[in-house]
Design a protein around this motif. Structure first.
Motif, mmCIF file in Angstrom:
data_model
loop_
_atom_site.group_PDB
_atom_site.id
_atom_site.type_symbol
_atom_site.label_atom_id
_atom_site.label_comp_id
_atom_site.label_asym_id
_atom_site.label_seq_id
_atom_site.Cartn_x
_atom_site.Cartn_y
_atom_site.Cartn_z
ATOM 1 N N GLN A 1 -1.002 4.700 3.472
ATOM 2 C CA GLN A 1 -0.468 4.386 2.327
ATOM 3 C C GLN A 1 1.000 4.171 2.384
ATOM 4 O O GLN A 1 2.039 5.010 2.246
ATOM 5 C CB GLN A 1 -1.306 5.320 1.312
ATOM 6 N N ASN A 2 1.223 2.796 1.227
ATOM 7 C CA ASN A 2 3.165 2.750 1.009
ATOM 8 C C ASN A 2 2.987 2.711 -0.371
ATOM 9 O O ASN A 2 2.016 1.586 -1.404
ATOM 10 C CB ASN A 2 2.911 1.050 1.908
ATOM 11 N N VAL A 3 3.967 3.319 -1.131
ATOM 12 C CA VAL A 3 4.141 3.674 -2.358
ATOM 13 C C VAL A 3 5.209 2.416 -3.163
ATOM 14 O O VAL A 3 6.965 2.042 -2.056
ATOM 15 C CB VAL A 3 4.454 4.654 -2.216
ATOM 16 N N CYS B 1 2.247 1.072 -7.549
ATOM 17 C CA CYS B 1 1.455 1.233 -7.135
ATOM 18 C C CYS B 1 1.416 1.249 -5.354
ATOM 19 O O CYS B 1 2.391 1.186 -5.305
ATOM 20 C CB CYS B 1 1.156 -0.575 -6.930
ATOM 21 N N VAL B 2 0.448 1.148 -4.615
ATOM 22 C CA VAL B 2 0.118 2.367 -3.383
ATOM 23 C C VAL B 2 -0.448 0.950 -2.954
ATOM 24 O O VAL B 2 -2.405 0.402 -3.217
ATOM 25 C CB VAL B 2 -0.917 3.209 -3.300
ATOM 26 N N GLN C 1 10.548 3.966 -10.043
ATOM 27 C CA GLN C 1 9.248 4.717 -10.488
ATOM 28 C C GLN C 1 8.051 4.224 -9.754
ATOM 29 O O GLN C 1 8.439 2.518 -9.523
ATOM 30 C CB GLN C 1 9.112 3.875 -12.268
ATOM 31 N N GLU C 2 7.215 4.697 -9.611
ATOM 32 C CA GLU C 2 5.930 4.080 -8.618
ATOM 33 C C GLU C 2 5.149 3.156 -9.157
ATOM 34 O O GLU C 2 4.940 3.345 -11.220
ATOM 35 C CB GLU C 2 4.919 5.848 -8.221
ATOM 36 N N ALA D 1 -0.681 2.198 -10.939
ATOM 37 C CA ALA D 1 0.217 3.591 -11.653
ATOM 38 C C ALA D 1 0.769 3.517 -13.075
ATOM 39 O O ALA D 1 0.835 4.169 -13.656
ATOM 40 C CB ALA D 1 1.116 4.402 -10.793
ATOM 41 N N VAL E 1 8.379 1.231 -5.925
ATOM 42 C CA VAL E 1 8.657 1.775 -6.651
ATOM 43 C C VAL E 1 9.253 0.155 -7.410
ATOM 44 O O VAL E 1 9.567 -0.503 -6.386
ATOM 45 C CB VAL E 1 9.262 2.270 -6.109
#
Length: 125
Positions: A92-94, A84-85, A81-82, A70, A96
């Motif tokens: 799916q693990n976000v 990547c995933v 802030q995000e 992202a 931050v």
């Protein structure tokens, strides 16, 4: 009153190493080093290991596939802030940002297979 006897610890020797042993206790493997006292005394003269070139980078917390990124190089990011995933075992693990900073490098692209502790996003020092 007498003190209770010390608890007994049972370990399994998995492997004899040149300077110690690889032991297993409670299902966890440990590397144990055994050095003579005069070797240990010389340890104060040893240089510390160099810092990792990826210190401060976002590392993959588990093996998986990079689903999306992202951020872009040069982008300023804020705490939380995000970035990547990472997809692992259909989940799916976000990931931050752990601090404010500026993205200096992207080490992986969407679709890449990641190992645990593999760098994904680098930040300016």
């Amino acid at each position: 009153a007498a003190a209770p006897p010390p608890a007994t610890l049972v370990v399994q020797v998995q492997e004899r190493l040149p300077l110690g042993w690889r032991l297993c206790a409670f299902g966890t493997s440990f590397t144990v080093l055994a050095r003579p006292p005069h070797y240990a005394a010389l340890g104060v003269h040893m240089k510390p290991p160099p810092p990792s070139p990826f210190a401060g980078s976002l590392l993959s917390p588990m093996p998986g596939t990079l689903h999306s990124v992202a951020v872009e190089v040069g982008e300023r990011v804020a705490l939380g802030q995000e970035l990547c995933v990472v997809e692992a075992m259909k989940m799916q693990n976000v990931l931050v940002a752990e601090r404010d900073g500026v993205v200096s490098e992207l080490y992986a692209t969407p679709g890449d297979t990641l190992a645990a502790d593999q760098p994904i996003v680098g930040f300016e020092k």
